[in-house]
Design an enzyme around this catalytic site. Sequence first.
Site, PDB file in Angstrom:
ATOM      1  N   LYS A 136       0.811  -1.220   0.000  1.00 40.05           N
ATOM      2  CA  LYS A 136       0.000   0.000   0.000  1.00 40.05           C
ATOM      3  C   LYS A 136       0.848   1.275   0.000  1.00 40.05           C
ATOM      4  O   LYS A 136       0.605   2.172  -0.806  1.00 40.05           O
ATOM      5  CB  LYS A 136      -0.860  -0.055   1.266  1.00 40.05           C
ATOM      6  CG  LYS A 136      -1.983   0.897   1.352  1.00 40.05           C
ATOM      7  CD  LYS A 136      -2.971   0.459   2.436  1.00 40.05           C
ATOM      8  CE  LYS A 136      -2.326   0.091   3.758  1.00 40.05           C
ATOM      9  NZ  LYS A 136      -1.863   1.240   4.542  1.00 40.05           N
ATOM     10  N   ARG A 152      -9.034   3.375   9.671  1.00 41.38           N
ATOM     11  CA  ARG A 152      -8.681   2.019  10.067  1.00 41.38           C
ATOM     12  C   ARG A 152      -9.756   1.375  10.926  1.00 41.38           C
ATOM     13  O   ARG A 152      -9.632   0.201  11.275  1.00 41.38           O
ATOM     14  CB  ARG A 152      -7.410   2.084  10.904  1.00 41.38           C
ATOM     15  CG  ARG A 152      -6.152   1.558  10.230  1.00 41.38           C
ATOM     16  CD  ARG A 152      -5.044   1.727  11.250  1.00 41.38           C
ATOM     17  NE  ARG A 152      -3.835   1.017  10.940  1.00 41.38           N
ATOM     18  CZ  ARG A 152      -2.864   1.474  10.154  1.00 41.38           C
ATOM     19  NH1 ARG A 152      -2.994   2.616   9.525  1.00 41.38           N
ATOM     20  NH2 ARG A 152      -1.776   0.762   9.981  1.00 41.38           N
ATOM     21  N   ARG A 181      10.756  -6.688   5.405  1.00 44.13           N
ATOM     22  CA  ARG A 181      10.852  -5.267   5.703  1.00 44.13           C
ATOM     23  C   ARG A 181      11.351  -5.044   7.130  1.00 44.13           C
ATOM     24  O   ARG A 181      12.163  -4.161   7.384  1.00 44.13           O
ATOM     25  CB  ARG A 181       9.482  -4.610   5.518  1.00 44.13           C
ATOM     26  CG  ARG A 181       9.517  -3.110   5.681  1.00 44.13           C
ATOM     27  CD  ARG A 181       8.155  -2.484   5.570  1.00 44.13           C
ATOM     28  NE  ARG A 181       7.445  -2.555   6.824  1.00 44.13           N
ATOM     29  CZ  ARG A 181       6.193  -2.157   7.001  1.00 44.13           C
ATOM     30  NH1 ARG A 181       5.500  -1.705   5.975  1.00 44.13           N
ATOM     31  NH2 ARG A 181       5.625  -2.230   8.173  1.00 44.13           N
ATOM     32  N   ARG A 232      11.921  -0.559  12.189  1.00 39.25           N
ATOM     33  CA  ARG A 232      10.828   0.199  12.819  1.00 39.25           C
ATOM     34  C   ARG A 232      10.548  -0.361  14.211  1.00 39.25           C
ATOM     35  O   ARG A 232      10.572  -1.568  14.409  1.00 39.25           O
ATOM     36  CB  ARG A 232       9.562   0.058  11.961  1.00 39.25           C
ATOM     37  CG  ARG A 232       9.291   1.262  11.109  1.00 39.25           C
ATOM     38  CD  ARG A 232       8.200   1.006  10.124  1.00 39.25           C
ATOM     39  NE  ARG A 232       6.910   0.689  10.743  1.00 39.25           N
ATOM     40  CZ  ARG A 232       5.772   0.694  10.077  1.00 39.25           C
ATOM     41  NH1 ARG A 232       5.748   0.984   8.786  1.00 39.25           N
ATOM     42  NH2 ARG A 232       4.651   0.394  10.684  1.00 39.25           N
ATOM     43  N   ARG A 234      -0.742  -6.007  14.845  1.00 41.39           N
ATOM     44  CA  ARG A 234      -1.196  -5.112  13.773  1.00 41.39           C
ATOM     45  C   ARG A 234      -2.018  -5.874  12.745  1.00 41.39           C
ATOM     46  O   ARG A 234      -3.031  -5.381  12.257  1.00 41.39           O
ATOM     47  CB  ARG A 234       0.017  -4.422  13.121  1.00 41.39           C
ATOM     48  CG  ARG A 234       0.517  -3.232  13.952  1.00 41.39           C
ATOM     49  CD  ARG A 234       2.001  -2.944  13.749  1.00 41.39           C
ATOM     50  NE  ARG A 234       2.343  -2.784  12.359  1.00 41.39           N
ATOM     51  CZ  ARG A 234       3.525  -3.117  11.834  1.00 41.39           C
ATOM     52  NH1 ARG A 234       4.479  -3.613  12.594  1.00 41.39           N
ATOM     53  NH2 ARG A 234       3.760  -2.933  10.563  1.00 41.39           N
TER      54      ARG A 234
HETATM   55  P1  ADP Z   1       1.279  -0.651   9.178  1.00 38.21           P
HETATM   56  O1  ADP Z   1       0.147  -0.507   8.211  1.00 38.21           O
HETATM   57  O2  ADP Z   1       2.435  -1.440   8.660  1.00 38.21           O
HETATM   58  O3  ADP Z   1       0.855  -1.126  10.534  1.00 38.21           O
HETATM   59  P2  ADP Z   1       1.425   2.292   9.468  1.00 38.21           P
HETATM   60  O4  ADP Z   1       2.674   3.078   9.292  1.00 38.21           O
HETATM   61  O5  ADP Z   1       0.286   2.564   8.561  1.00 38.21           O
HETATM   62  O6  ADP Z   1       1.934   0.791   9.380  1.00 38.21           O
HETATM   63  O7  ADP Z   1       0.881   2.453  10.970  1.00 38.21           O
HETATM   64  C1  ADP Z   1       1.728   2.223  12.068  1.00 38.21           C
HETATM   65  C2  ADP Z   1       0.998   2.452  13.386  1.00 38.21           C
HETATM   66  O8  ADP Z   1       0.506   3.785  13.477  1.00 38.21           O
HETATM   67  C3  ADP Z   1      -0.227   1.573  13.633  1.00 38.21           C
HETATM   68  O9  ADP Z   1       0.108   0.294  14.128  1.00 38.21           O
HETATM   69  C4  ADP Z   1      -0.962   2.426  14.686  1.00 38.21           C
HETATM   70  O10 ADP Z   1      -0.354   2.327  15.957  1.00 38.21           O
HETATM   71  C5  ADP Z   1      -0.727   3.834  14.184  1.00 38.21           C
HETATM   72  N1  ADP Z   1      -1.786   4.286  13.237  1.00 38.21           N
HETATM   73  C6  ADP Z   1      -1.599   4.687  11.950  1.00 38.21           C
HETATM   74  N2  ADP Z   1      -2.759   5.041  11.382  1.00 38.21           N
HETATM   75  C7  ADP Z   1      -3.720   4.861  12.334  1.00 38.21           C
HETATM   76  C8  ADP Z   1      -5.125   5.038  12.371  1.00 38.21           C
HETATM   77  N3  ADP Z   1      -5.808   5.493  11.292  1.00 38.21           N
HETATM   78  N4  ADP Z   1      -5.776   4.736  13.516  1.00 38.21           N
HETATM   79  C9  ADP Z   1      -5.127   4.304  14.598  1.00 38.21           C
HETATM   80  N5  ADP Z   1      -3.802   4.109  14.649  1.00 38.21           N
HETATM   81  C10 ADP Z   1      -3.088   4.389  13.530  1.00 38.21           C
END
Ligand code: ADP
Length: 195
Positions: free
Chosen positions: A15, A90, A129, A135, A146
């Site tokens: 994505k 989300r 990754r 990370r 996640r």
């Molecule tokens: P990934 O999709 O690999 O988990 P992201 O970089 O999109 O990575 O998100 C990392 C973290 O950021 C999530 O696990 C969460 O803790 C937080 N996060 C990101 N976007 C949201 C969201 N829309 N709602 C709640 N938490 C979020």
Amino acid sequence: MPLDVLLLGVQGSGKGTQAKRLSAEYGLAHIATGDMLRAAMSEGTPLGQRVKPIYDAGELVPDDLMIELIRERLSRADTDAGFILDGFPRTMAQADALDSMLSEIDRPLTVVLELQVPDDVAIARLRKRAAGEGRSDDTPEAIAKRIALYNQETRPLVSHYRLAGNLVGIHGDRPENEVFSEIQQAVEQAKVASA
Ligand code: ADP
């Protein structure tokens, strides 16, 4: 007409990669909530300090915080020509909030793309990754959390947007360029349909 795209897909679906390409190709603001949170954490802002333990555990940041972050982000001028949402919404509460924000400004999403990949492919990519990027939420426990949260909280949004009528599924288990050209076709069709 702005071009407003929402990208859905499990961790490891590609994505983020595709969102970057799409934003470069069409001049769209790339709104990646994970990147925004990582920036807040590395700057040590009050938001960053608040979300750090949640983020590190692979949990979801509370909806009200995320909704305010997005409301502010969408009000900036760089979204005028369009945006691509990557990582928000989300949860169903976030999707409802987004729907009402966008209907207030009479700006429905042009298209919702779901990047589809089998679970084993997503997990293999994610492990690769994790080894490369370092990370803080790429521990085995946080990765499992996640993915579980994606399945519980985020996957239901696919049906939500399918009902809304603007969802297109994309085959994500292919070389990056092929995925991108399928995305471009879907976007071009959606532009025509919404014009
Ligand atoms: P990934 O999709 O690999 O988990 P992201 O970089 O999109 O990575 O998100 C990392 C973290 O950021 C999530 O696990 C969460 O803790 C937080 N996060 C990101 N976007 C949201 C969201 N829309 N709602 C709640 N938490 C979020």
